[in-house]
Design a protein around this motif. Sequence first.
Motif, PDB file in Angstrom:
ATOM      1  N   ILE A   1       0.833  -1.194   0.000  1.00  0.00           N
ATOM      2  CA  ILE A   1       0.000   0.000   0.000  1.00  0.00           C
ATOM      3  C   ILE A   1       0.876   1.256   0.000  1.00  0.00           C
ATOM      4  N   ALA A   2       0.487   2.260  -0.772  1.00  0.00           N
ATOM      5  CA  ALA A   2       1.262   3.508  -0.874  1.00  0.00           C
ATOM      6  C   ALA A   2       0.720   4.533   0.114  1.00  0.00           C
ATOM      7  N   ASN A   3       0.771   4.196   1.388  1.00  0.00           N
ATOM      8  CA  ASN A   3       0.289   5.084   2.452  1.00  0.00           C
ATOM      9  C   ASN A   3       1.104   4.768   3.700  1.00  0.00           C
ATOM     10  N   ASN A   4       1.872   5.739   4.182  1.00  0.00           N
ATOM     11  CA  ASN A   4       2.784   5.480   5.293  1.00  0.00           C
ATOM     12  C   ASN A   4       2.061   5.052   6.571  1.00  0.00           C
ATOM     13  N   SER A   5       0.995   5.763   6.927  1.00  0.00           N
ATOM     14  CA  SER A   5       0.278   5.466   8.170  1.00  0.00           C
ATOM     15  C   SER A   5      -0.354   4.081   8.128  1.00  0.00           C
ATOM     16  N   LEU A   6      -1.010   3.742   7.014  1.00  0.00           N
ATOM     17  CA  LEU A   6      -1.658   2.439   6.901  1.00  0.00           C
ATOM     18  C   LEU A   6      -0.631   1.311   6.842  1.00  0.00           C
ATOM     19  N   TYR A   7       0.497   1.580   6.219  1.00  0.00           N
ATOM     20  CA  TYR A   7       1.583   0.585   6.170  1.00  0.00           C
ATOM     21  C   TYR A   7       2.084   0.296   7.587  1.00  0.00           C
ATOM     22  N   ILE A   8       2.381   1.344   8.333  1.00  0.00           N
ATOM     23  CA  ILE A   8       2.885   1.185   9.701  1.00  0.00           C
ATOM     24  C   ILE A   8       1.861   0.456  10.569  1.00  0.00           C
ATOM     25  N   LYS A   9       0.593   0.830  10.445  1.00  0.00           N
ATOM     26  CA  LYS A   9      -0.477   0.213  11.241  1.00  0.00           C
ATOM     27  C   LYS A   9      -0.577  -1.287  10.942  1.00  0.00           C
ATOM     28  N   ALA A  10      -0.521  -1.651   9.655  1.00  0.00           N
ATOM     29  CA  ALA A  10      -0.631  -3.064   9.274  1.00  0.00           C
ATOM     30  C   ALA A  10       0.526  -3.875   9.832  1.00  0.00           C
ATOM     31  N   LEU A  11       1.748  -3.359   9.710  1.00  0.00           N
ATOM     32  CA  LEU A  11       2.906  -4.105  10.206  1.00  0.00           C
ATOM     33  C   LEU A  11       2.889  -4.223  11.722  1.00  0.00           C
ATOM     34  N   ALA A  12       2.356  -3.227  12.428  1.00  0.00           N
ATOM     35  CA  ALA A  12       2.232  -3.309  13.884  1.00  0.00           C
ATOM     36  C   ALA A  12       1.337  -4.474  14.281  1.00  0.00           C
ATOM     37  N   GLU A  13       0.426  -4.852  13.371  1.00  0.00           N
ATOM     38  CA  GLU A  13      -0.489  -5.978  13.604  1.00  0.00           C
ATOM     39  C   GLU A  13       0.006  -7.258  12.919  1.00  0.00           C
ATOM     40  N   ASN A  14       1.279  -7.248  12.511  1.00  0.00           N
ATOM     41  CA  ASN A  14       1.907  -8.400  11.838  1.00  0.00           C
ATOM     42  C   ASN A  14       1.200  -8.789  10.539  1.00  0.00           C
ATOM     43  N   LYS A  15       0.656  -7.789   9.853  1.00  0.00           N
ATOM     44  CA  LYS A  15      -0.015  -8.020   8.578  1.00  0.00           C
ATOM     45  C   LYS A  15       0.808  -7.408   7.450  1.00  0.00           C
ATOM     46  N   LEU A  16       0.729  -8.021   6.277  1.00  0.00           N
ATOM     47  CA  LEU A  16       1.401  -7.476   5.098  1.00  0.00           C
ATOM     48  C   LEU A  16       0.368  -6.711   4.259  1.00  0.00           C
ATOM     49  N   PRO A  17       0.499  -5.394   4.177  1.00  0.00           N
ATOM     50  CA  PRO A  17      -0.501  -4.579   3.483  1.00  0.00           C
ATOM     51  C   PRO A  17      -0.279  -4.561   1.974  1.00  0.00           C
ATOM     52  N   SER A  18      -0.459  -5.726   1.333  1.00  0.00           N
ATOM     53  CA  SER A  18      -0.105  -5.820  -0.085  1.00  0.00           C
ATOM     54  C   SER A  18      -1.197  -6.488  -0.894  1.00  0.00           C
ATOM     55  N   GLU A  19      -1.118  -6.266  -2.199  1.00  0.00           N
ATOM     56  CA  GLU A  19      -1.986  -6.943  -3.163  1.00  0.00           C
ATOM     57  C   GLU A  19      -1.105  -7.748  -4.104  1.00  0.00           C
ATOM     58  N   THR A  20      -1.674  -8.823  -4.659  1.00  0.00           N
ATOM     59  CA  THR A  20      -0.905  -9.707  -5.541  1.00  0.00           C
ATOM     60  C   THR A  20      -1.682  -9.995  -6.814  1.00  0.00           C
ATOM     61  N   GLU A  21      -0.967 -10.052  -7.928  1.00  0.00           N
ATOM     62  CA  GLU A  21      -1.574 -10.505  -9.179  1.00  0.00           C
ATOM     63  C   GLU A  21      -0.690 -11.595  -9.775  1.00  0.00           C
ATOM     64  N   THR A  22      -1.344 -12.597 -10.370  1.00  0.00           N
ATOM     65  CA  THR A  22      -0.614 -13.643 -11.084  1.00  0.00           C
ATOM     66  C   THR A  22      -0.464 -13.211 -12.533  1.00  0.00           C
ATOM     67  N   LEU A  23       0.764 -13.194 -13.011  1.00  0.00           N
ATOM     68  CA  LEU A  23       1.012 -12.730 -14.370  1.00  0.00           C
ATOM     69  C   LEU A  23       0.523 -13.760 -15.386  1.00  0.00           C
ATOM     70  N   THR A  24      -0.187 -13.291 -16.378  1.00  0.00           N
ATOM     71  CA  THR A  24      -0.647 -14.167 -17.453  1.00  0.00           C
ATOM     72  C   THR A  24       0.506 -14.413 -18.432  1.00  0.00           C
ATOM     73  N   GLU A  25       0.297 -15.310 -19.371  1.00  0.00           N
ATOM     74  CA  GLU A  25       1.306 -15.554 -20.398  1.00  0.00           C
ATOM     75  C   GLU A  25       1.547 -14.277 -21.201  1.00  0.00           C
ATOM     76  N   THR A  26       0.482 -13.553 -21.474  1.00  0.00           N
ATOM     77  CA  THR A  26       0.619 -12.276 -22.181  1.00  0.00           C
ATOM     78  C   THR A  26       1.472 -11.306 -21.389  1.00  0.00           C
ATOM     79  N   ASP A  27       1.208 -11.189 -20.084  1.00  0.00           N
ATOM     80  CA  ASP A  27       1.987 -10.288 -19.228  1.00  0.00           C
ATOM     81  C   ASP A  27       3.464 -10.640 -19.274  1.00  0.00           C
TER      82      ASP A  27
END
Length: 379
Positions: A275-301
Motif C-alpha cells: 500500500i502507498a500510504n505510510n500510516s496504513l503501512y505502519i499500522k498493518a505491520l504493527a499488527e503483523n499483517k502485510l498490506p499488499s496486493e498480488t496478481e498472477t502474471l498471465t502468459e501475455t503479461d
Amino acid sequence: MSGIYIHIPFCKQACHYCDFHFSTSLKKKDEMVLALAKEIGLRKSEFENETVETIYFGGGTPSILAVSDLRMLIDEVYKNYTVTENLEITVEANPDDLSEERIIELSQNKINRLSIGVQSFFEADLKLMNRAHNSAEAKKCLEIATNYFDNISVDLIYGIPGLTNEQWLQNIQTVLDLNIPHISSYALTVEPKTALQQFIKQGVIPQPDDAVAHEQFLMLVDKLEANGFVHYELSNFGKENYFSKNNSAYWLGKKYLGIGPSAHSYDGTNRSWNIANNSLYIKALAENKLPSETETLTETDRYNEYIMTGLRTVWGVSLERIKTEFGENMLHYLLQNAQRYLDDKKLVLENNILRATKKGKFFCDGIASDLFWLNLEEE
C-alpha cells in the motif's frame, strides 16, 4: 540469486518532476524504520530457497535516515536471509546529505555502493526541478565520495528546458573528470499530478522538447562510449564490472522482494505491491499483517514484460527463449511485427538475439509496445 529493495518514503522537499511515493514529514520516521524491519522478518519464507545478492535502498531519499537506521535494516536482512559473500548494498543519496562525516560513516558499514542524485551541475536546472542541493554541494560531495567509495553511480537528467547542448556536455564531462564508473541518465518526463505538469500548464515552465531530448541522448551515448562505458540498459551506462547488480536483476527477470510502502515484488510468476500510504503501512505491520496486493502474471503479461525489458538492455530478446516459453506462434508474431524496425535499422537480429540499435535505443519503449501481444487468449 535475488535482490531486496527497501523503499524509504521520506524527502526533505518535493522535486517538481517526481511522482514516487514519499512524505516530506519525518514525524513517523522511527515508526517506519521499525515497520520496515518487521516486514523484512515477516517475508523471509518467500526467499527460503534464494540467495540474496543485492540490497538496494531507494526512495524517497534513503540518505535522510541515520546510518544506524540503515545498518539495523541491513542486519535484519543478514539475520533472516541467506546472502552471497559479495553482497552489493546500494544507498541512494542526495548531495546535501553527503557531508564528509556522513560519507565516512556510510563507508565504515557494509554499504559499498552510492547512487547520488545530482541531476545537473547548473543552478538554473536545480531550481527548476526544486532540488535541495546546489551545484557546489554536488561537486564537493562527489570529490569526497570518490576517496571512500570505489563503486559510485551518478544520476543526470537531460532534456531540461533551457539546458543547452554545451551545458549538457559539461554535465557529463564533470562526472567523467571525477572517474565515476556508473551513470544513470533520464529524459525529463512530465508525469501526471506533479508540480512540473502544473507549471507547464500555467506557462511557468516550457514543455520539454522531445527533439532536444533525443539529441542530448545521442550526445550522452557517444560521449560515454568514447570513454569506455558500456550502454547496458536504455538509461544506464557502466564501466566493466560496475553495472548495477540490482537493476540488472530486474531486467533479467530475477526475483526480488520490495520492502516498504509502495514497493513492488516479483517471484517469476506473481507480482505484488504494498500500500502507498505510510500510516496504513505502519499500522498493518504493527499488527503483523502485510498490506499488499498480488496478481498472477498471465502468459501475455510475461511475454510483454520480457519484450519491454529485453529491448532496453544490451542482452536483447532471445528468440530461443520466446520459442521455448511462448511457442512458435508467438515467435512468428514477434518477427512479423519486428520486421519494419529491422528494415528501418532500429532493431537488429544477430545470433538469434533481437536488439535495439543505436538508432533505435531512444525509441525502444515505443518499439516494444508495438511488439506486445494484445489479444492472447488466456486459459
